[in-house]
Design a protein around this motif. Structure first.
Motif, PDB file in Angstrom:
ATOM      1  N   ARG A   4       0.849  -1.195   0.000  1.00 13.52           N
ATOM      2  CA  ARG A   4       0.000   0.000   0.000  1.00 13.52           C
ATOM      3  C   ARG A   4       0.887   1.248   0.000  1.00 13.52           C
ATOM      4  N   ILE A   5       0.658   2.104  -0.990  1.00 16.34           N
ATOM      5  CA  ILE A   5       1.470   3.312  -1.142  1.00 16.34           C
ATOM      6  C   ILE A   5       0.575   4.547  -1.105  1.00 16.34           C
ATOM      7  N   LEU A   6       0.995   5.522  -0.324  1.00 22.53           N
ATOM      8  CA  LEU A   6       0.333   6.824  -0.290  1.00 22.53           C
ATOM      9  C   LEU A   6       1.182   7.809  -1.080  1.00 22.53           C
ATOM     10  N   ILE A   7       0.572   8.443  -2.084  1.00 20.92           N
ATOM     11  CA  ILE A   7       1.251   9.479  -2.862  1.00 20.92           C
ATOM     12  C   ILE A   7       0.721  10.828  -2.394  1.00 20.92           C
ATOM     13  N   VAL A   8       1.619  11.689  -1.934  1.00 19.14           N
ATOM     14  CA  VAL A   8       1.249  13.030  -1.473  1.00 19.14           C
ATOM     15  C   VAL A   8       1.856  14.013  -2.463  1.00 19.14           C
ATOM     16  N   GLU A   9       1.024  14.570  -3.331  1.00 25.65           N
ATOM     17  CA  GLU A   9       1.503  15.383  -4.461  1.00 25.65           C
ATOM     18  C   GLU A   9       0.418  16.369  -4.876  1.00 25.65           C
ATOM     19  N   ASN A  34      -2.208  17.251  -0.812  1.00 24.91           N
ATOM     20  CA  ASN A  34      -1.222  18.070  -0.097  1.00 24.91           C
ATOM     21  C   ASN A  34      -0.841  17.342   1.190  1.00 24.91           C
ATOM     22  N   GLY A  35       0.097  17.892   1.911  1.00 30.96           N
ATOM     23  CA  GLY A  35       0.580  17.236   3.114  1.00 30.96           C
ATOM     24  C   GLY A  35      -0.476  17.034   4.184  1.00 30.96           C
ATOM     25  N   LEU A  36      -1.360  18.017   4.338  1.00 31.48           N
ATOM     26  CA  LEU A  36      -2.419  17.909   5.349  1.00 31.48           C
ATOM     27  C   LEU A  36      -3.371  16.764   4.994  1.00 31.48           C
ATOM     28  N   ASP A  37      -3.769  16.699   3.737  1.00 31.27           N
ATOM     29  CA  ASP A  37      -4.628  15.613   3.254  1.00 31.27           C
ATOM     30  C   ASP A  37      -3.922  14.265   3.458  1.00 31.27           C
ATOM     31  N   GLY A  38      -2.648  14.210   3.110  1.00 24.73           N
ATOM     32  CA  GLY A  38      -1.875  12.983   3.265  1.00 24.73           C
ATOM     33  C   GLY A  38      -1.745  12.561   4.716  1.00 24.73           C
ATOM     34  N   PHE A  39      -1.469  13.511   5.593  1.00 21.91           N
ATOM     35  CA  PHE A  39      -1.308  13.193   7.004  1.00 21.91           C
ATOM     36  C   PHE A  39      -2.622  12.675   7.590  1.00 21.91           C
ATOM     37  N   ASN A  40      -3.739  13.297   7.195  1.00 22.10           N
ATOM     38  CA  ASN A  40      -5.049  12.819   7.662  1.00 22.10           C
ATOM     39  C   ASN A  40      -5.290  11.378   7.215  1.00 22.10           C
ATOM     40  N   LYS A  41      -4.933  11.055   5.984  1.00 21.01           N
ATOM     41  CA  LYS A  41      -5.112   9.688   5.481  1.00 21.01           C
ATOM     42  C   LYS A  41      -4.170   8.716   6.184  1.00 21.01           C
ATOM     43  N   ALA A  42      -2.958   9.155   6.470  1.00 21.79           N
ATOM     44  CA  ALA A  42      -1.981   8.293   7.148  1.00 21.79           C
ATOM     45  C   ALA A  42      -2.397   7.994   8.594  1.00 21.79           C
ATOM     46  N   GLN A  43      -3.179   8.881   9.192  1.00 24.27           N
ATOM     47  CA  GLN A  43      -3.663   8.643  10.548  1.00 24.27           C
ATOM     48  C   GLN A  43      -4.773   7.592  10.570  1.00 24.27           C
ATOM     49  N   LYS A  44      -5.466   7.431   9.445  1.00 21.39           N
ATOM     50  CA  LYS A  44      -6.615   6.529   9.388  1.00 21.39           C
ATOM     51  C   LYS A  44      -6.302   5.163   8.784  1.00 21.39           C
ATOM     52  N   GLN A  45      -5.182   5.051   8.084  1.00 19.85           N
ATOM     53  CA  GLN A  45      -4.871   3.819   7.361  1.00 19.85           C
ATOM     54  C   GLN A  45      -3.365   3.579   7.412  1.00 19.85           C
ATOM     55  N   ASP A  46      -2.974   2.310   7.437  1.00 22.84           N
ATOM     56  CA  ASP A  46      -1.553   1.966   7.403  1.00 22.84           C
ATOM     57  C   ASP A  46      -1.067   1.878   5.961  1.00 22.84           C
ATOM     58  N   PRO A  57       0.987  23.274  -0.838  1.00 21.80           N
ATOM     59  CA  PRO A  57       0.234  24.183   0.039  1.00 21.80           C
ATOM     60  C   PRO A  57      -0.261  23.464   1.297  1.00 21.80           C
ATOM     61  N   LEU A  58      -0.644  24.223   2.293  1.00 22.71           N
ATOM     62  CA  LEU A  58      -1.216  23.775   3.568  1.00 22.71           C
ATOM     63  C   LEU A  58      -0.223  23.057   4.470  1.00 22.71           C
ATOM     64  N   MET A  59       0.456  22.048   3.964  1.00 21.47           N
ATOM     65  CA  MET A  59       1.514  21.378   4.722  1.00 21.47           C
ATOM     66  C   MET A  59       2.513  20.860   3.692  1.00 21.47           C
ATOM     67  N   ASN A  60       3.743  21.361   3.751  1.00 18.53           N
ATOM     68  CA  ASN A  60       4.728  20.904   2.763  1.00 18.53           C
ATOM     69  C   ASN A  60       5.275  19.535   3.136  1.00 18.53           C
ATOM     70  N   GLY A  61       6.095  18.994   2.259  1.00 19.53           N
ATOM     71  CA  GLY A  61       6.627  17.659   2.462  1.00 19.53           C
ATOM     72  C   GLY A  61       7.474  17.517   3.713  1.00 19.53           C
ATOM     73  N   LEU A  62       8.244  18.552   4.039  1.00 13.41           N
ATOM     74  CA  LEU A  62       9.092  18.494   5.235  1.00 13.41           C
ATOM     75  C   LEU A  62       8.238  18.410   6.497  1.00 13.41           C
ATOM     76  N   GLN A  63       7.172  19.198   6.553  1.00 10.71           N
ATOM     77  CA  GLN A  63       6.286  19.163   7.715  1.00 10.71           C
ATOM     78  C   GLN A  63       5.550  17.819   7.790  1.00 10.71           C
ATOM     79  N   PHE A  64       5.165  17.292   6.630  1.00 15.72           N
ATOM     80  CA  PHE A  64       4.523  15.975   6.579  1.00 15.72           C
ATOM     81  C   PHE A  64       5.449  14.915   7.190  1.00 15.72           C
ATOM     82  N   VAL A  65       6.719  14.944   6.785  1.00 20.32           N
ATOM     83  CA  VAL A  65       7.696  13.972   7.292  1.00 20.32           C
ATOM     84  C   VAL A  65       7.811  14.092   8.815  1.00 20.32           C
ATOM     85  N   LYS A  66       7.914  15.326   9.314  1.00 15.52           N
ATOM     86  CA  LYS A  66       7.998  15.536  10.764  1.00 15.52           C
ATOM     87  C   LYS A  66       6.757  15.004  11.464  1.00 15.52           C
TER      88      LYS A  66
END
Length: 127
Positions: A4-9, A34-46, A57-66
């Motif tokens: 399972r791969i999440l693409i944040v782009e 965007n990073g915020l959308d990706g982070f929300n999805k990562a919290q709900k699914q492995d 926008p909203l959350m860049n890749g560096l903030q997503f990684v953190k």
């Protein structure tokens, strides 16, 4: 088992290219705009792997990684970081110590698949 791969782009054309390439090679792909959308999805699914764009926008890749480091999941996903910027400059960001691979965009289909396969293989070796 399908990986399972999440693409944040945030770039629709790049997202479509990445999604199509990975899907046709047998991966299960979820996308985030965007990073915020990706982070929300990562919290709900492995996910086994997150492919993350640098500048969004909203959350860049560096903030997503953190933020991904703050998730207390037993199975933390591997991270591939994509950037159009000079990698010598990008690599100076301390957050990139947390990622498994940093790659330049645009990326060829071959380079994408080789790196995804290699990073996922590392995950199996450490599991």
């Amino acid at each position: 088992m399908t990986k399972r791969i999440l693409i944040v782009e945030d770039n629709a054309a790049v997202m479509a290219y990445l999604e199509q390439t990975l899907t046709k090679n047998g991966y299960t792909v979820t996308t985030a705009i965007n990073g915020l959308d990706g982070f929300n999805k990562a919290q709900k699914q492995d996910f086994d792997l997150c492919i993350v764009d640098h500048l969004m926008p909203l959350m860049n890749g560096l903030q997503f990684v953190k933020n991904m480091q703050s998730l207390s999941t037993t199975n933390s996903p591997k991270l591939i970081f994509l950037s159009t910027q000079d990698l010598a400059v990008v690599m100076q960001h301390p957050e990139l110590k947390l990622v498994d691979k940093v790659l330049s965009k645009p990326i060829s289909e071959t380079d994408l698949l080789v790196n995804v396969s290699a990073v996922l293989a590392e995950q199996l070796a450490t599991a």
